[in-house]
Scaffold this active site. Sequence first.
Site, PDB file in Angstrom:
ATOM      1  N   ARG A   1      15.990  42.010  58.693  1.00 45.57           N
ATOM      2  CA  ARG A   1      16.244  40.870  59.592  1.00 45.57           C
ATOM      3  C   ARG A   1      17.196  39.903  58.863  1.00 45.57           C
ATOM      4  O   ARG A   1      17.068  39.722  57.656  1.00 45.57           O
ATOM      5  CB  ARG A   1      14.941  40.159  59.985  1.00 45.57           C
ATOM      6  CG  ARG A   1      14.056  41.022  60.897  1.00 45.57           C
ATOM      7  CD  ARG A   1      12.914  40.225  61.491  1.00 45.57           C
ATOM      8  NE  ARG A   1      13.351  39.362  62.573  1.00 45.57           N
ATOM      9  CZ  ARG A   1      12.546  38.459  63.163  1.00 45.57           C
ATOM     10  NH1 ARG A   1      11.289  38.328  62.764  1.00 45.57           N
ATOM     11  NH2 ARG A   1      12.991  37.689  64.148  1.00 45.57           N
TER      12      ARG A   1
ATOM     13  N   GLN B   1       5.376  34.190  70.724  1.00 48.47           N
ATOM     14  CA  GLN B   1       4.596  33.900  69.511  1.00 48.47           C
ATOM     15  C   GLN B   1       3.677  32.692  69.706  1.00 48.47           C
ATOM     16  O   GLN B   1       2.612  32.624  69.087  1.00 48.47           O
ATOM     17  CB  GLN B   1       5.534  33.610  68.320  1.00 48.47           C
ATOM     18  CG  GLN B   1       6.344  34.791  67.846  1.00 48.47           C
ATOM     19  CD  GLN B   1       7.708  34.843  68.497  1.00 48.47           C
ATOM     20  OE1 GLN B   1       7.893  34.457  69.639  1.00 48.47           O
ATOM     21  NE2 GLN B   1       8.691  35.362  67.782  1.00 48.47           N
TER      22      GLN B   1
ATOM     23  N   ASP C   1      13.066  28.795  59.540  1.00 49.56           N
ATOM     24  CA  ASP C   1      13.465  30.066  58.929  1.00 49.56           C
ATOM     25  C   ASP C   1      14.463  29.833  57.814  1.00 49.56           C
ATOM     26  O   ASP C   1      14.642  30.676  56.933  1.00 49.56           O
ATOM     27  CB  ASP C   1      14.045  31.002  59.987  1.00 49.56           C
ATOM     28  CG  ASP C   1      12.933  31.484  60.892  1.00 49.56           C
ATOM     29  OD1 ASP C   1      12.589  30.740  61.830  1.00 49.56           O
ATOM     30  OD2 ASP C   1      12.357  32.544  60.609  1.00 49.56           O
TER      31      ASP C   1
HETATM   32  O1  MRU Z   1      11.180  35.746  65.017  1.00 46.02           O
HETATM   33  P1  MRU Z   1      10.028  35.201  64.229  1.00 46.02           P
HETATM   34  O2  MRU Z   1       8.733  35.230  64.969  1.00 46.02           O
HETATM   35  O3  MRU Z   1       9.945  35.805  62.852  1.00 46.02           O
HETATM   36  O4  MRU Z   1      10.409  33.664  64.025  1.00 46.02           O
HETATM   37  C1  MRU Z   1       9.504  32.821  63.389  1.00 46.02           C
HETATM   38  C2  MRU Z   1       9.878  31.400  63.425  1.00 46.02           C
HETATM   39  O5  MRU Z   1      10.906  31.020  63.929  1.00 46.02           O
HETATM   40  C3  MRU Z   1       8.960  30.452  62.710  1.00 46.02           C
HETATM   41  O6  MRU Z   1       8.967  29.212  63.334  1.00 46.02           O
HETATM   42  C4  MRU Z   1       9.441  30.287  61.263  1.00 46.02           C
HETATM   43  O7  MRU Z   1       9.607  31.528  60.652  1.00 46.02           O
HETATM   44  C5  MRU Z   1       8.515  29.459  60.459  1.00 46.02           C
HETATM   45  S1  MRU Z   1       7.062  30.346  60.000  1.00 46.02           S
HETATM   46  C6  MRU Z   1       6.181  29.420  58.926  1.00 46.02           C
END
Ligand code: MRU
Length: 354
Positions: A95, A201, A242
């Site tokens: 990713r 999520q 992220d």
């Molecule tokens: O695509 P994802 O579900 O991996 O994205 C996650 C997020 O955007 C979260 O808000 C971020 O990683 C913070 S997790 C502590």
Amino acid sequence: MSGMFFSDFRTIYWREGAVYLVDQSKLPHSLEFIKCVSYREVCEAIRTMKVRGAPAIGAAAAYGLALAAHNSGARTRAQLIEDIKKAYEELRSTRPTAVNLFWALERVLRRAMAVKDGVEDVKKAVIEEANKIAEEDVEVNKRLGKIGAQLIDDGDTILTHCNAGALATVGYGTALGVIRAAVEGGKRIKVIATETRPKLQGARLTVYELMKDGIPVTLITDNMVGYCMYKGMIDKVIVGADRVLADGHVINKIGTYSIAVLAKTHGIPFYVAAPFSTFDLDSKVKDVIIEERKPEEVLCVMGLRIAPEGAKAFNPAFDITPPEYVTAIITERGIIRPPYEENIRRILSLSAWS
Ligand code: MRU
């Protein structure tokens, strides 16, 4: 409030040559662990978002390298380093946006390279470093949570987006860690969680975690945020990240930017909770790759087609919130306020990056 389920729960761990990860794709219907015995299985788990959330991806990738080292049949240190590097490259490509992935991989590789002794010593060091990353993640989140809880008032209703909870980390969570710490400190908090299309999520994970811990939570669809703010239903926003750049740009789940703009318009504080491992002091905003996922995720909901056959869809997984919308960034080292360029440099001393 004590004895919350997710206060001590670990989403990722190493046991006897295998990595165990909560399969987040099965939640909220069942809480199951996947057992990975090769780094390729870890790659697959990250790619398919069975494990997701920036810190969780980082820790999983570190354990991916631990598996590569553990399983290597190399007879020499040089061969073993080659095997680890091969896994490193594959794990890196799973990713593109969450910087914790690159941070964790770099850290484990550096540790492996620093061991000048034999094959067994390198293997041991790699597993040790991965365990350390996982343990530190929980400690850091708890520290960050306590620091952030100072910003929360008794009786607050807090909006959060996506899942920045225990499930997105090795334990406790970042944005939800702040909420947990406030609740543990005796504050009465209510949460409004956005569903977070397209992967849901918020609905599937954040609501699950908070309900399991007995923290009052109400689910809304992403397009209800403006109305809830207009009605005075939200006191504060807390999200995870992220990637946080040196100038305070915040890269987080798609939809974060819209929430930040709305929060500013309504005079609502917009907080970002992010550990040190999520900061990227080297990249400029133009360098950050925003992951684009398959159109099917938008064209379908939980596998069920909702748009006509042949319809096109656009599916960026993250967005960028400029620093002027961010009231403060909560880290394990303290709360950072604008001007970010200056204050991030000050709090994250450059020595910690070496
Ligand atoms: O695509 P994802 O579900 O991996 O994205 C996650 C997020 O955007 C979260 O808000 C971020 O990683 C913070 S997790 C502590």
